[in-house]
Design an enzyme around this catalytic site. Structure first.
Site, PDB file in Angstrom:
ATOM      1  N   ASN A 115     -14.649  -6.319   6.045  1.00 59.05           N
ATOM      2  CA  ASN A 115     -13.203  -6.267   6.378  1.00 59.05           C
ATOM      3  C   ASN A 115     -12.884  -5.148   7.359  1.00 59.05           C
ATOM      4  O   ASN A 115     -13.482  -4.076   7.310  1.00 59.05           O
ATOM      5  CB  ASN A 115     -12.354  -5.933   5.139  1.00 59.05           C
ATOM      6  N   LYS A 150      -5.284   3.030  -6.195  1.00 60.17           N
ATOM      7  CA  LYS A 150      -5.294   2.308  -4.915  1.00 60.17           C
ATOM      8  C   LYS A 150      -5.036   3.280  -3.764  1.00 60.17           C
ATOM      9  O   LYS A 150      -5.688   3.197  -2.716  1.00 60.17           O
ATOM     10  CB  LYS A 150      -4.234   1.192  -4.944  1.00 60.17           C
ATOM     11  N   ALA A 184      -6.629  -9.706   3.782  1.00 61.81           N
ATOM     12  CA  ALA A 184      -6.423 -10.711   4.827  1.00 61.81           C
ATOM     13  C   ALA A 184      -6.371 -10.025   6.179  1.00 61.81           C
ATOM     14  O   ALA A 184      -5.983  -8.860   6.271  1.00 61.81           O
ATOM     15  CB  ALA A 184      -5.118 -11.462   4.576  1.00 61.81           C
ATOM     16  N   GLU A 195       0.506   3.086   8.171  1.00 59.08           N
ATOM     17  CA  GLU A 195       1.094   3.553   6.908  1.00 59.08           C
ATOM     18  C   GLU A 195       0.579   4.949   6.536  1.00 59.08           C
ATOM     19  O   GLU A 195       0.694   5.359   5.383  1.00 59.08           O
ATOM     20  CB  GLU A 195       0.765   2.562   5.791  1.00 59.08           C
ATOM     21  N   ASN A 252     -15.090  -1.599   6.870  1.00 57.99           N
ATOM     22  CA  ASN A 252     -15.154  -0.807   5.626  1.00 57.99           C
ATOM     23  C   ASN A 252     -16.597  -0.487   5.222  1.00 57.99           C
ATOM     24  O   ASN A 252     -16.898   0.633   4.822  1.00 57.99           O
ATOM     25  CB  ASN A 252     -14.454  -1.548   4.482  1.00 57.99           C
ATOM     26  N   ASN A 280       0.853  -1.200   0.000  1.00 61.21           N
ATOM     27  CA  ASN A 280       0.000   0.000   0.000  1.00 61.21           C
ATOM     28  C   ASN A 280       0.883   1.242   0.000  1.00 61.21           C
ATOM     29  O   ASN A 280       2.006   1.211   0.500  1.00 61.21           O
ATOM     30  CB  ASN A 280      -0.833   0.054   1.296  1.00 61.21           C
ATOM     31  N   ASN A 287      -7.287   3.918  -0.510  1.00 59.68           N
ATOM     32  CA  ASN A 287      -6.756   3.789   0.845  1.00 59.68           C
ATOM     33  C   ASN A 287      -6.889   5.099   1.635  1.00 59.68           C
ATOM     34  O   ASN A 287      -7.181   5.076   2.831  1.00 59.68           O
ATOM     35  CB  ASN A 287      -5.286   3.353   0.817  1.00 59.68           C
ATOM     36  N   ASN A 329      -9.016   3.971   4.753  1.00 65.46           N
ATOM     37  CA  ASN A 329      -8.205   3.493   5.881  1.00 65.46           C
ATOM     38  C   ASN A 329      -8.239   4.397   7.118  1.00 65.46           C
ATOM     39  O   ASN A 329      -8.513   3.906   8.225  1.00 65.46           O
ATOM     40  CB  ASN A 329      -6.773   3.225   5.420  1.00 65.46           C
TER      41      ASN A 329
HETATM   42  O1  KPL Z   1      -6.338  -1.963   0.879  1.00 62.76           O
HETATM   43  C1  KPL Z   1      -7.137  -1.897   1.790  1.00 62.76           C
HETATM   44  C2  KPL Z   1      -6.573  -1.897   3.163  1.00 62.76           C
HETATM   45  O2  KPL Z   1      -7.253  -2.302   4.086  1.00 62.76           O
HETATM   46  O3  KPL Z   1      -5.415  -1.498   3.281  1.00 62.76           O
HETATM   47  C3  KPL Z   1      -8.608  -1.739   1.505  1.00 62.76           C
HETATM   48  C4  KPL Z   1      -8.812  -1.604   0.023  1.00 62.76           C
HETATM   49  C5  KPL Z   1      -9.155  -0.529   2.199  1.00 62.76           C
HETATM   50  C6  KPL Z   1      -9.406  -2.949   1.900  1.00 62.76           C
HETATM   51  O4  KPL Z   1      -9.591  -3.065   3.266  1.00 62.76           O
END
Ligand code: KPL
Length: 312
Positions: free
Chosen positions: A243, A175, A120, A258, A193, A94, A179, A183
């Protein structure tokens, strides 16, 4: 994500997968127990060779860097002895600025960058819950398409969905924008999320952050292609509704986040282009002040746990 991709790549009989972990004790545990992958359907244990000693490993065809963005430099320095003349080095991390760090240590023609939409949750050492297997998009920042083809073939042989792009910065910014919008809001509010769509003020803030990052990208001359940013962010929230974002997991575990490489990078890029990104500045400060940072073992000898900012 390293454990997840190690386990996924291990499916292909012809791929010999090894994990390089900087923590010797955890490496020994994973070597002994394998990688445990839970999913909605089953729990599998995948035996994978795991070591903390790069000297234990042969030069690979593909070295994937999956550390947190703030550890990219330490990881590539540690992996240097492993990099052979045929080794492609790929970051699927990321954040912005990762491939530029790798290019300081590896010939730019050997570096690939990309994104993965797999997710994950880390449940323990070498023990993960798979949140879905998505697509990998990768490319060579300097246009080495042979290298991108070779790396893609490795993922394909494990039946993983992979796409090659000629414009890797575009997909890294897509991406990063996602994020930036998801995030920090999930980390600060401790929400999953999908909840960002259900709670009206959070949804509104998420849209504003998205628009701010989009404006900064335009100011920085980034080609975002045919991209509807708010729709893209909302789609990811829906697809990953259950998630916990990686930043929420970091905050909950008391790990360094991050944020400097996500919203912090956007705020810095805005300044470099004589504009501002006040929401990203604010979220960076809030998340940065949220946890007491433990010192990273990868940065042994550099003193405190204060994050070193290595930005673009
Ligand atoms: O990449 C992700 C992360 O959690 O860092 C997302 C896309 C937000 C999925 O949870």
């Amino acid at each position: 994500m390293g454990c997840l991709h190690g386990a996924l790549l291990s499916r292909a009989a012809e791929i010999d997968v090894c994990l390089l972990d900087h923590r010797p004790q955890r490496a020994a545990q994973i070597q002994h127990q394998g990688v445990i992958v839970e999913s909605a359907q089953s729990t599998d244990t995948v035996p994978i060779h795991c070591t903390a000693d790069p000297g234990d490993l042969p030069a690979p065809d593909l070295l994937i860097v999956f550390t947190k963005a703030y550890d990219a430099e330490a990881a590539i320095r540690r992996s240097e002895p492993l990099i052979g003349s045929h080794t492609a080095v790929l970051t699927l991390q990321n954040g912005l600025g990762n491939y530029q760090i790798l290019q300081e240590y590896v010939a730019p023609e050997e570096v690939l960058a990309g994104t993965t939409s797999s997710g994950a949750t880390l449940l323990g050492p070498g023990h993960i819950r798979q949140a879905g297997v998505g697509e990998i998009v990768l490319g060579s920042p300097v246009g080495n398409s042979d290298l991108a083809d070779r790396a893609a073939a490795i993922f394909e042989s494990a039946r993983l969905s992979v796409e090659i792009t000629d414009n890797v910065d575009t997909i890294l910014w897509h991406k990063a924008l996602i994020n930036c919008a998801i995030n920090p809001l999930t980390a600060l509010t401790q929400r999953r999320n999908g909840e960002l769509l259900e709670i009206a003020p959070l949804h509104e803030l998420m849209i504003r952050v998205t628009q701010e990052v989009y404006t900064v990208a335009k100011a920085a001359g980034i080609d975002l292609g045919d991209f509807a940013p708010v729709k893209a962010v909302e789609q990811v929230c829906t697809a990953t509704a259950a998630n916990q974002s990686s930043m929420l997991q970091d905050v909950q575990a008391g790990r360094c986040t991050e944020i400097d490489y996500i919203n912090g990078a956007i705020a810095q890029i805005a300044r470099e282009h004589h504009t501002t990104a006040p929401l990203c500045e604010c979220l960076t400060a809030l998340v940065g002040g949220h946890v007491t940072l433990p010192p990273s073992p990868l940065r042994h000898g550099e003193g405190s746990g204060v994050r070193k900012s290595r930005r673009m």
